[in-house]
Write a protein that holds these residues in place. Structure first.
Motif, PDB file in Angstrom:
ATOM      1  N   ILE A  48       0.843  -1.203   0.000  1.00  0.00           N
ATOM      2  CA  ILE A  48       0.000   0.000   0.000  1.00  0.00           C
ATOM      3  C   ILE A  48       0.875   1.248   0.000  1.00  0.00           C
ATOM      4  O   ILE A  48       0.438   2.317  -0.438  1.00  0.00           O
ATOM      5  CB  ILE A  48      -1.008   0.020   1.169  1.00  0.00           C
ATOM      6  N   GLY A  49       2.130   1.109   0.466  1.00  0.00           N
ATOM      7  CA  GLY A  49       3.068   2.227   0.347  1.00  0.00           C
ATOM      8  C   GLY A  49       3.373   2.528  -1.105  1.00  0.00           C
ATOM      9  O   GLY A  49       3.439   3.693  -1.519  1.00  0.00           O
ATOM     10  N   PHE A 102       0.371   4.228  -2.443  1.00  0.00           N
ATOM     11  CA  PHE A 102       0.325   5.624  -1.992  1.00  0.00           C
ATOM     12  C   PHE A 102       1.244   6.492  -2.845  1.00  0.00           C
ATOM     13  O   PHE A 102       0.885   7.618  -3.212  1.00  0.00           O
ATOM     14  CB  PHE A 102       0.730   5.717  -0.522  1.00  0.00           C
ATOM     15  N   LYS A 104      -0.439   7.293  -6.109  1.00  0.00           N
ATOM     16  CA  LYS A 104      -1.478   8.314  -5.970  1.00  0.00           C
ATOM     17  C   LYS A 104      -0.862   9.683  -5.695  1.00  0.00           C
ATOM     18  O   LYS A 104      -1.296  10.711  -6.256  1.00  0.00           O
ATOM     19  CB  LYS A 104      -2.441   7.926  -4.853  1.00  0.00           C
ATOM     20  N   TYR A 105       0.137   9.737  -4.853  1.00  0.00           N
ATOM     21  CA  TYR A 105       0.790  10.992  -4.487  1.00  0.00           C
ATOM     22  C   TYR A 105       1.394  11.676  -5.708  1.00  0.00           C
ATOM     23  O   TYR A 105       1.369  12.908  -5.829  1.00  0.00           O
ATOM     24  CB  TYR A 105       1.870  10.701  -3.444  1.00  0.00           C
ATOM     25  N   SER A 149      -3.621  -2.725   6.560  1.00  0.00           N
ATOM     26  CA  SER A 149      -3.435  -2.277   5.176  1.00  0.00           C
ATOM     27  C   SER A 149      -4.775  -2.101   4.473  1.00  0.00           C
ATOM     28  O   SER A 149      -4.957  -1.143   3.713  1.00  0.00           O
ATOM     29  CB  SER A 149      -2.565  -3.287   4.421  1.00  0.00           C
ATOM     30  N   LEU A 198      -6.195   1.312   5.708  1.00  0.00           N
ATOM     31  CA  LEU A 198      -5.536   2.496   5.154  1.00  0.00           C
ATOM     32  C   LEU A 198      -5.794   2.631   3.651  1.00  0.00           C
ATOM     33  O   LEU A 198      -5.988   3.737   3.140  1.00  0.00           O
ATOM     34  CB  LEU A 198      -4.034   2.448   5.437  1.00  0.00           C
ATOM     35  N   ALA A 199      -5.783   1.500   2.953  1.00  0.00           N
ATOM     36  CA  ALA A 199      -6.016   1.547   1.505  1.00  0.00           C
ATOM     37  C   ALA A 199      -7.423   2.049   1.201  1.00  0.00           C
ATOM     38  O   ALA A 199      -7.629   2.835   0.266  1.00  0.00           O
ATOM     39  CB  ALA A 199      -5.796   0.165   0.896  1.00  0.00           C
ATOM     40  N   HIS A 221      -7.800   5.942   2.221  1.00  0.00           N
ATOM     41  CA  HIS A 221      -7.154   6.894   1.304  1.00  0.00           C
ATOM     42  C   HIS A 221      -7.406   6.559  -0.168  1.00  0.00           C
ATOM     43  O   HIS A 221      -6.809   7.186  -1.044  1.00  0.00           O
ATOM     44  CB  HIS A 221      -5.649   6.927   1.575  1.00  0.00           C
ATOM     45  N   LEU A 227      -6.492   4.051  -2.060  1.00  0.00           N
ATOM     46  CA  LEU A 227      -5.224   3.753  -2.716  1.00  0.00           C
ATOM     47  C   LEU A 227      -5.411   2.727  -3.828  1.00  0.00           C
ATOM     48  O   LEU A 227      -6.169   1.760  -3.668  1.00  0.00           O
ATOM     49  CB  LEU A 227      -4.212   3.225  -1.684  1.00  0.00           C
ATOM     50  N   CYS A 270      -4.507  -0.111  -4.951  1.00  0.00           N
ATOM     51  CA  CYS A 270      -3.807  -1.349  -4.597  1.00  0.00           C
ATOM     52  C   CYS A 270      -4.712  -2.549  -4.828  1.00  0.00           C
ATOM     53  O   CYS A 270      -5.862  -2.577  -4.374  1.00  0.00           O
ATOM     54  CB  CYS A 270      -3.362  -1.314  -3.135  1.00  0.00           C
TER      55      CYS A 270
END
Length: 336
Positions: free
Chosen positions: A139-140, A143, A146-147, A171, A174-175, A178, A180, A182
């Motif tokens: 997920i990092g 991120f 997306k960032y 995970s 958070l996914a 946000h 994400l 993933c």
């Protein structure tokens, strides 16, 4: 929000949903993975591969079907059963085999081995030995996509044995929070090490584990590359559209033990043989191609080419030098 297993099965269908050329490509890639893994098993038996070695034999349709839906820039991360993902990502058989045998020409210069090799060039971020840890890293990667404002996706592979790990649920949260991009791919091969999934998880439909966070999901026949491709296309489109994460539970099966040191006495030989005879992903595609008019000579020529590539990778690995002792501290200690 979710898709039932019956609906998911219809995504790929039982009939050909890929073109003849796509089936040929899938057959090539699945066969390459299998022959490569068989050769790795041989080298391990000869003592040329040390440490742990987890083979992907039987699960080839999962990574091949998913990779067919990805494009340059999409990120991959997985567990220690990682050779198949490396090969479909475009990492060379020579480089992967050299790393397996601890040679300087390997992707991690002979210092990572089977479970710890990477290729930023191919957007492959490991190979991780800690059960479930790669999911949080996945997920990092999502991120970061997306960032940076791209529509690239991250694919985080993990097994049914890792599906109950706490960091997996963190995970998911958070996914979803946000949104994400993933794709969580649960490779359910029925056994986490030597424990059947029924004895390890109160949730028997792992694709539903993201329901508390509203993550859409599909349960897919992971032995059918066309079904995998169709489900992956749905997941990829969802993520690229900025709608957040997606879960794919691939119902698959590994023919070998958990690792090369596992005699797999927790299941019967008859069970394994039955899957080989009735659900083998490579034989399934071979029959589709033959029925579509592809000549058997064409497939035999492809098989011969793959055999030559794999043999070449083994020869390259065995004749490559081991890392110089001076490499012992490279990337480990910085003297200021």
């Amino acid at each position: 929000m979710e898709t039932t297993s019956e609906q998911a099965s219809a995504v790929g269908g039982n009939g050909p949903s890929l073109t003849r050329e796509q089936f040929l490509s899938a057959y090539h890639d699945m066969l390459l993975i299998r022959r490569f893994e068989e050769k790795a098993g041989q080298l391990y038996g000869m003592g040329l591969i040390g440490g742990f070695c987890h083979l992907y034999i039987g699960q080839e349709a999962v990574v091949v079907g998913i990779q067919m839906c990805l494009r340059d820039g999409d990120k991959l991360i997985t567990s220690y059963r990682d050779h198949g993902q490396m090969l479909v990502a475009g990492m060379t058989p020579r480089g992967v085999m050299a790393e397996l045998t601890g040679r300087a020409t390997g992707y991690s210069h002979g210092k990572g081995g089977s479970m710890h090799m990477f290729s930023r060039e191919k957007n492959f971020y490991g190979g991780h030995g800690i059960v479930g840890a790669q999911v949080a890293l996945g997920i990092g990667l999502a991120f970061a996509n997306k960032y940076r404002g791209t529509d690239e996706v991250a694919v985080a592979y993990f097994g049914d044995g890792a599906a109950g790990q706490g960091q997996v649920y963190e995970s998911f949260n958070l996914a979803a929070l946000h949104k994400l991009p993933c794709i969580f791919v649960i490779e359910n091969n029925k056994y986490g090490m030597g424990t059947a999934i029924e004895r390890a998880s109160a949730s028997h439909d792992l694709y539903k584990n993201g329901e508390p966070w509203g993550i859409p999901a599909l349960q897919v026949d992971g032995m059918d590359v066309a079904a995998v491709h169709a489900a992956a296309a749905t997941a990829v489109a969802h993520c690229r559209a900025g709608k957040g994460p997606f879960i794919l539970e691939m119902m698959t099966y590994r023919y070998r033990g958990h690792s090369m040191s596992d005699p797999a006495k927790y299941r019967t030989r008859e069970e394994v043989d039955q899957v080989r005879k009735t659900r083998d992903p490579i034989e399934h595609v071979k029959h589709i191609l033959l029925d579509a008019g592809v000549e058997e000579a064409t497939l035999k020529a492809m098989e011969a080419e793959i055999k030559a590539v794999v043999n070449d990778s083994a020869e390259f690995a065995q004749t490559s030098p081991e890392p110089d002792p001076s490499e012992l501290y490279t990337d480990v200690v910085l003297e200021a």
